[in-house]
Motif scaffolding. Structure first.
Motif, mmCIF file in Angstrom:
data_model
loop_
_atom_site.group_PDB
_atom_site.id
_atom_site.type_symbol
_atom_site.label_atom_id
_atom_site.label_comp_id
_atom_site.label_asym_id
_atom_site.label_seq_id
_atom_site.Cartn_x
_atom_site.Cartn_y
_atom_site.Cartn_z
ATOM 1 N N ARG A 1 2.511 15.563 -45.327
ATOM 2 C CA ARG A 1 2.928 16.809 -44.682
ATOM 3 C C ARG A 1 2.887 18.010 -45.617
ATOM 4 N NH1 ARG A 1 8.632 14.363 -43.009
ATOM 5 N NH2 ARG A 1 8.349 13.655 -45.174
ATOM 6 N N VAL A 2 2.542 17.771 -46.880
ATOM 7 C CA VAL A 2 2.621 18.852 -47.867
ATOM 8 C C VAL A 2 1.338 18.952 -48.688
ATOM 9 C CG1 VAL A 2 4.150 19.947 -49.547
ATOM 10 C CG2 VAL A 2 5.074 18.196 -48.038
ATOM 11 N N PRO A 3 0.192 19.179 -48.063
ATOM 12 C CA PRO A 3 -1.044 19.380 -48.833
ATOM 13 C C PRO A 3 -1.072 20.789 -49.425
ATOM 14 C CG PRO A 3 -1.492 19.525 -46.483
ATOM 15 C CD PRO A 3 -0.048 19.161 -46.603
ATOM 16 N N PRO A 4 -1.156 20.932 -50.738
ATOM 17 C CA PRO A 4 -1.040 22.258 -51.356
ATOM 18 C C PRO A 4 -2.044 23.284 -50.844
ATOM 19 C CG PRO A 4 -0.773 20.566 -53.018
ATOM 20 C CD PRO A 4 -1.200 19.860 -51.758
ATOM 21 N N GLU A 5 -3.303 22.879 -50.630
ATOM 22 C CA GLU A 5 -4.292 23.862 -50.174
ATOM 23 C C GLU A 5 -3.912 24.467 -48.827
ATOM 24 O OE1 GLU A 5 -6.408 21.251 -53.088
ATOM 25 O OE2 GLU A 5 -5.028 20.921 -51.424
ATOM 26 N N LEU A 6 -3.219 23.706 -47.992
ATOM 27 C CA LEU A 6 -2.803 24.232 -46.696
ATOM 28 C C LEU A 6 -1.549 25.076 -46.813
ATOM 29 C CD1 LEU A 6 -3.479 21.302 -44.197
ATOM 30 C CD2 LEU A 6 -4.892 23.306 -44.688
ATOM 31 N N VAL A 7 -0.523 24.557 -47.492
ATOM 32 C CA VAL A 7 0.752 25.288 -47.518
ATOM 33 C C VAL A 7 0.645 26.588 -48.306
ATOM 34 C CG1 VAL A 7 2.035 23.148 -47.224
ATOM 35 C CG2 VAL A 7 1.726 24.081 -49.519
ATOM 36 N N PHE A 8 -0.374 26.694 -49.175
ATOM 37 C CA PHE A 8 -0.618 27.943 -49.887
ATOM 38 C C PHE A 8 -1.829 28.693 -49.333
ATOM 39 C CE2 PHE A 8 1.669 25.635 -53.392
ATOM 40 C CZ PHE A 8 2.760 26.496 -53.451
ATOM 41 N N ASP A 9 -2.434 28.182 -48.273
ATOM 42 C CA ASP A 9 -3.601 28.801 -47.627
ATOM 43 C C ASP A 9 -4.664 29.187 -48.647
ATOM 44 O OD1 ASP A 9 -5.138 29.650 -45.480
ATOM 45 O OD2 ASP A 9 -4.382 31.702 -45.574
ATOM 46 N N GLN A 10 -5.105 28.208 -49.416
ATOM 47 C CA GLN A 10 -6.156 28.410 -50.396
ATOM 48 C C GLN A 10 -7.353 27.542 -50.016
ATOM 49 O OE1 GLN A 10 -5.852 30.801 -52.764
ATOM 50 N NE2 GLN A 10 -3.828 31.210 -51.863
#
Length: 259
Positions: free
Chosen positions: A118-127
């Motif tokens: 539930r916490v993929p960095p590229e998604l949660v930071f929109d990168q």
């Protein structure tokens, strides 16, 4: 960073905004083969000189890659704002960007996060592609391979920011807390994870409050281990690097820094 959505969408976009020259890392010449291989130039059969030529000059008309810890954190914070308000751009995914990235990578942050789906960095930071170097282990547990991966990003690629990212309702933290309370052993290698997290367990709280407080304490523990590494500490002391602890809330998708 260019915040105009047209800079992130469309088939005729300019190359990756962070494709300019990366900061000098000051590493010895003997590291160049490793750096070349991991940035992709060697895999393409190009020489080191070719790779440097392809990435040395900033792309005209595009903003520079975040080069300081403050700039990098602001970029992540803005991306998380887009994510939690449902204004994601999913940047840097076009064919032009993918082609640019065949000759090198210039990520601006390392994110050491949990394996939680539930916490993929590229998604949660929109990168997008080439923006983040991510390392994920259950409960952000450190070992030599993880530490080496973080150090590579900082020392070889000149990345100015490392984020240790914990999250609400972490299963690894819960397992460690419940195993300690019950006195039982967890299966196989999972016990190793619990053993690494257990020094962070907050015994001043009970029940779910203990688990929640331990999530924060574990992030701080991992961060403290990273900042104690001499090579990383030297860069922190010179202002070239920041290592911050942060937490992702599943309930509202917000990332916030931990004091």
């Amino acid at each position: 960073m260019n915040t105009d959505s047209t800079a992130h969408r469309g088939a005729d976009r300019a190359p990756h905004p962070f494709a300019g020259a990366r900061p000098a890392t000051g590493g010895p010449v003997r590291r160049t083969l490793l750096r070349t291989a991991l940035t992709g130039a060697a895999a393409l059969g190009t020489g080191l000189a070719t790779a440097r030529t392809a990435t040395a000059a900033p792309t005209r008309g595009t903003p520079p890659r975040p080069g300081t810890p403050g700039e990098a954190w602001r970029e992540l914070a803005e991306g998380n704002r887009r994510w939690r308000t449902y204004h994601e751009r999913h940047p840097h995914e076009t064919p032009a960007v993918r082609q640019t990235l065949t000759t090198g990578q210039h990520p601006f942050a390392v994110v050491l996060g949990c394996i939680d789906s539930r916490v993929p960095p590229e998604l949660v930071f929109d990168q997008g592609l080439g923006d983040l170097m991510t390392v994920r282990t259950a409960g952000e547990v450190l070992d030599e391979a993880v530490l080496g991966s973080v150090a590579y990003g900082v020392l070889e690629l000149g990345i100015p920011l490392v984020v240790v990212l914990g999250h609400q309702s972490c299963g690894a933290v819960r397992a460690a807390v419940e195993a300690e309370e019950s006195g039982g052993r967890l299966p196989a290698h999972i016990q190793y994870l619990a053993d690494q997290i257990s020094p962070a367990i907050d015994h001043g709280k009970e029940g779910d409050a203990r688990i929640d407080a331990t999530v924060d304490a574990n992030v701080r523990l991992v961060r403290s281990k990273l900042v104690a590494e001499p090579d990383l500490a030297a860069r922190i002391g010179s202002g070239r690097l920041a290592i911050v602890g942060a937490r992702y809330e599943l309930t509202d998708q917000r990332v916030h820094r931990l004091a």
